[in-house]
Every structure is written in structure tokens, then in C-alpha cells.
Design a protein around this motif. Sequence first.
Motif, PDB file in Angstrom:
ATOM      1  N   ARG A  81       0.850  -1.189   0.000  1.00 62.35           N
ATOM      2  CA  ARG A  81       0.000   0.000   0.000  1.00 62.35           C
ATOM      3  C   ARG A  81       0.890   1.245   0.000  1.00 62.35           C
ATOM      4  NH1 ARG A  81      -5.329   0.562   0.959  1.00 62.35           N
ATOM      5  NH2 ARG A  81      -5.499  -1.578   1.696  1.00 62.35           N
ATOM      6  N   PRO A  82       1.112   1.870  -1.159  1.00 63.96           N
ATOM      7  CA  PRO A  82       1.972   3.052  -1.216  1.00 63.96           C
ATOM      8  C   PRO A  82       1.491   4.171  -0.297  1.00 63.96           C
ATOM      9  CG  PRO A  82       1.526   2.216  -3.422  1.00 63.96           C
ATOM     10  CD  PRO A  82       0.629   1.460  -2.475  1.00 63.96           C
ATOM     11  N   GLN A  83       2.388   5.112  -0.028  1.00 67.01           N
ATOM     12  CA  GLN A  83       2.142   6.147   0.976  1.00 67.01           C
ATOM     13  C   GLN A  83       1.022   7.111   0.602  1.00 67.01           C
ATOM     14  OE1 GLN A  83       3.900   6.268   4.015  1.00 67.01           O
ATOM     15  NE2 GLN A  83       4.360   4.246   3.228  1.00 67.01           N
ATOM     16  N   PHE A  84       0.927   7.469  -0.675  1.00 67.70           N
ATOM     17  CA  PHE A  84      -0.001   8.532  -1.057  1.00 67.70           C
ATOM     18  C   PHE A  84      -1.436   8.034  -1.117  1.00 67.70           C
ATOM     19  CE2 PHE A  84      -2.289  11.322  -3.902  1.00 67.70           C
ATOM     20  CZ  PHE A  84      -1.908  12.580  -3.459  1.00 67.70           C
ATOM     21  N   ALA A  85      -2.366   8.869  -0.631  1.00 70.29           N
ATOM     22  CA  ALA A  85      -3.796   8.576  -0.733  1.00 70.29           C
ATOM     23  C   ALA A  85      -4.537   9.889  -0.959  1.00 70.29           C
ATOM     24  CB  ALA A  85      -4.310   7.885   0.526  1.00 70.29           C
ATOM     25  N   PHE A  86      -5.532   9.871  -1.835  1.00 72.74           N
ATOM     26  CA  PHE A  86      -6.353  11.041  -2.089  1.00 72.74           C
ATOM     27  C   PHE A  86      -7.402  11.194  -0.990  1.00 72.74           C
ATOM     28  CE2 PHE A  86      -4.838   9.848  -6.321  1.00 72.74           C
ATOM     29  CZ  PHE A  86      -4.465  11.079  -6.848  1.00 72.74           C
ATOM     30  N   ALA A  87      -7.710  12.430  -0.622  1.00 73.99           N
ATOM     31  CA  ALA A  87      -8.812  12.704   0.300  1.00 73.99           C
ATOM     32  C   ALA A  87     -10.096  12.753  -0.519  1.00 73.99           C
ATOM     33  CB  ALA A  87      -8.580  14.022   1.024  1.00 73.99           C
ATOM     34  N   VAL A  88     -11.036  11.859  -0.209  1.00 75.08           N
ATOM     35  CA  VAL A  88     -12.274  11.744  -0.977  1.00 75.08           C
ATOM     36  C   VAL A  88     -13.454  12.049  -0.061  1.00 75.08           C
ATOM     37  CG1 VAL A  88     -13.677  10.246  -2.443  1.00 75.08           C
ATOM     38  CG2 VAL A  88     -11.185   9.985  -2.410  1.00 75.08           C
ATOM     39  N   ASP A  89     -14.272  13.008  -0.426  1.00 74.64           N
ATOM     40  CA  ASP A  89     -15.421  13.390   0.397  1.00 74.64           C
ATOM     41  C   ASP A  89     -16.413  12.244   0.527  1.00 74.64           C
ATOM     42  OD1 ASP A  89     -14.490  15.914   0.859  1.00 74.64           O
ATOM     43  OD2 ASP A  89     -15.666  16.877  -0.725  1.00 74.64           O
ATOM     44  N   GLY A  90     -16.877  12.022   1.750  1.00 71.88           N
ATOM     45  CA  GLY A  90     -17.933  11.060   1.989  1.00 71.88           C
ATOM     46  C   GLY A  90     -17.549   9.614   1.818  1.00 71.88           C
ATOM     47  N   ARG A  91     -16.250   9.319   1.746  1.00 71.30           N
ATOM     48  CA  ARG A  91     -15.794   7.945   1.579  1.00 71.30           C
ATOM     49  C   ARG A  91     -14.809   7.598   2.684  1.00 71.30           C
ATOM     50  NH1 ARG A  91     -17.742   4.959  -3.134  1.00 71.30           N
ATOM     51  NH2 ARG A  91     -18.550   6.517  -4.567  1.00 71.30           N
ATOM     52  N   PRO A  92     -14.642   6.305   2.980  1.00 65.67           N
ATOM     53  CA  PRO A  92     -13.613   5.922   3.954  1.00 65.67           C
ATOM     54  C   PRO A  92     -12.237   6.355   3.472  1.00 65.67           C
ATOM     55  CG  PRO A  92     -15.088   4.080   3.463  1.00 65.67           C
ATOM     56  CD  PRO A  92     -15.414   5.169   2.476  1.00 65.67           C
ATOM     57  N   SER A  93     -11.330   6.582   4.411  1.00 61.80           N
ATOM     58  CA  SER A  93      -9.994   7.061   4.058  1.00 61.80           C
ATOM     59  C   SER A  93      -9.275   6.107   3.119  1.00 61.80           C
ATOM     60  CB  SER A  93      -9.154   7.274   5.324  1.00 61.80           C
ATOM     61  OG  SER A  93      -9.053   6.070   6.069  1.00 61.80           O
ATOM     62  N   SER A  94      -9.590   4.799   3.205  1.00 65.16           N
ATOM     63  CA  SER A  94      -8.918   3.814   2.352  1.00 65.16           C
ATOM     64  C   SER A  94      -9.357   3.926   0.892  1.00 65.16           C
ATOM     65  CB  SER A  94      -9.196   2.396   2.861  1.00 65.16           C
ATOM     66  OG  SER A  94     -10.593   2.132   2.836  1.00 65.16           O
ATOM     67  N   HIS A  95     -10.474   4.631   0.637  1.00 68.80           N
ATOM     68  CA  HIS A  95     -10.997   4.698  -0.724  1.00 68.80           C
ATOM     69  C   HIS A  95     -10.040   5.433  -1.662  1.00 68.80           C
ATOM     70  CE1 HIS A  95     -14.330   4.377  -3.615  1.00 68.80           C
ATOM     71  NE2 HIS A  95     -13.950   5.561  -4.062  1.00 68.80           N
ATOM     72  N   GLY A  96      -9.267   6.365  -1.126  1.00 70.43           N
ATOM     73  CA  GLY A  96      -8.376   7.152  -1.969  1.00 70.43           C
ATOM     74  C   GLY A  96      -6.993   6.558  -2.137  1.00 70.43           C
ATOM     75  N   SER A  97      -6.742   5.378  -1.583  1.00 69.69           N
ATOM     76  CA  SER A  97      -5.438   4.738  -1.746  1.00 69.69           C
ATOM     77  C   SER A  97      -5.526   3.682  -2.841  1.00 69.69           C
ATOM     78  CB  SER A  97      -4.977   4.091  -0.437  1.00 69.69           C
ATOM     79  OG  SER A  97      -5.834   3.024  -0.075  1.00 69.69           O
ATOM     80  N   PHE A  98      -4.382   3.355  -3.422  1.00 70.11           N
ATOM     81  CA  PHE A  98      -4.343   2.401  -4.527  1.00 70.11           C
ATOM     82  C   PHE A  98      -3.331   1.307  -4.226  1.00 70.11           C
ATOM     83  CE2 PHE A  98      -5.913   6.366  -6.185  1.00 70.11           C
ATOM     84  CZ  PHE A  98      -6.991   5.982  -6.959  1.00 70.11           C
ATOM     85  N   PRO A  99      -3.740   0.296  -3.453  1.00 74.61           N
ATOM     86  CA  PRO A  99      -2.804  -0.782  -3.110  1.00 74.61           C
ATOM     87  C   PRO A  99      -2.450  -1.622  -4.331  1.00 74.61           C
ATOM     88  CG  PRO A  99      -5.022  -1.315  -2.359  1.00 74.61           C
ATOM     89  CD  PRO A  99      -5.076   0.085  -2.867  1.00 74.61           C
ATOM     90  N   GLN A 100      -1.270  -2.234  -4.274  1.00 72.15           N
ATOM     91  CA  GLN A 100      -0.787  -3.074  -5.358  1.00 72.15           C
ATOM     92  C   GLN A 100      -0.713  -4.517  -4.884  1.00 72.15           C
ATOM     93  OE1 GLN A 100      -0.284  -2.019  -8.369  1.00 72.15           O
ATOM     94  NE2 GLN A 100      -0.221   0.195  -8.093  1.00 72.15           N
ATOM     95  N   LEU A 101      -1.463  -5.392  -5.537  1.00 71.84           N
ATOM     96  CA  LEU A 101      -1.435  -6.813  -5.205  1.00 71.84           C
ATOM     97  C   LEU A 101      -0.179  -7.405  -5.841  1.00 71.84           C
ATOM     98  CD1 LEU A 101      -4.479  -9.238  -5.522  1.00 71.84           C
ATOM     99  CD2 LEU A 101      -2.107  -9.959  -5.566  1.00 71.84           C
TER     100      LEU A 101
END
Length: 207
Positions: A81-101
Amino acid sequence: MSVSSAPGGDALNRIVHRYREEDSPALPIEVGLLRMLDAASCTQLDDDLREFASPWEVYEATGNLASSLPDEPGLYMFVWRPQFAFAVDGRPSSHGSFPQLLYVGQAGASRTGDGNTIRRRYKEYRRYLRASPEALWTDTEPITREQKLSRYLPLRPMEFWCTTISDRTKIRGLEKRLIRLWNPPLNDSDRPKLRGRLGAARAAWTS
């Protein structure tokens, strides 16, 4: 979770600063579009996982995690799970992250009940998790499964996902379908065949 707070994060942070002015290493990711676009197959795989597997458990991949893992057969994945995550209104904080399988594996698929479990399998990966992150900057490209695991599993933050499956006959098929869908870069077998496309050469810079 910051890099420095993750297990092995201090070492990785030092290596990143050491090589900050060098060319960046790359994680080779190729997405097979055919299976991702097949909505019916994706839905069927989701349905089968819900029917035969327990809900996924997500852990921080630490050196002493094994004792907390299920001593049962099932599937597991290493997810970065890379460090950067977008702040997305009305969504859980994990919604703005882009993990790599990165890797999908199985434990206990043998019909003979060989005693292999998620807990036992995780213990076999601890040496890769503890490998030096400096390997990211080596010139030799990893070829074997062991070389790939040693190079990329030291990335932080690293997560370990697992699900238990009591019917051992279902494990291998589900593992294969997950690998074919996601094409994890650290898996060697069962990856989908991808069609390359070469375009006409063009200038890197245009006026």
C-alpha cells in the motif's frame, strides 16, 4: 501508517534517501484487460469466494505475525500500500489509496491434507520480508520467484491478506482464477497470456 513506523521502514527510509538522486527502480505491473472487463466472470469469482472462503483478514506483514494467523488451509496475498492517498469526500480514508497486489498463494490445497496452513506458509516468507531493500537498486533484473520476492517484499507498508477455505478441493481453482484476474507481478505460474502492442516510433519531445 508512515514508512518509518512500519516494520523495516527505518531501513527502507534510509535506502530511499541514499538513492534519492538515482534513477528510480520500477515495479513491473501489467494488467490483463480481458478478465477485468468480463463482468460476469468477476461476479462469479466474487460469489465463489463468498461461498467457499471466509471474509478476508488483513494484517501488517511483520516478522512476528505468524502466531496470529489461522492455522488452517486457504489463500493469502501480499499487498503493498503506497504512501499517497487522495482525500475523498464522503468515503472511507482507504478509498483514496491504490494498493498493489504483489503475490497470491495457497496453503493446504493437497487433497491428502499435508498439514500446510496459512500460518506455516507465512513463516516461509519471513526471510523475504527481512531482505535488504537496497536490492531494489541492483542492476540485475530479478528472474526467479525467489529473486522477485527478495526484491519487492521488503517494500513498506506491506500487508498480508488471508482467507480460510475448509474445502481443500476449491483452493487451487480459486488461487488460479485470482492470479489470472490480477496478474500479480511476483507470481510465476498461472499468469494470463497477454498480447503486446508495439506502436510506431515517435519523438520523445516535440516543439
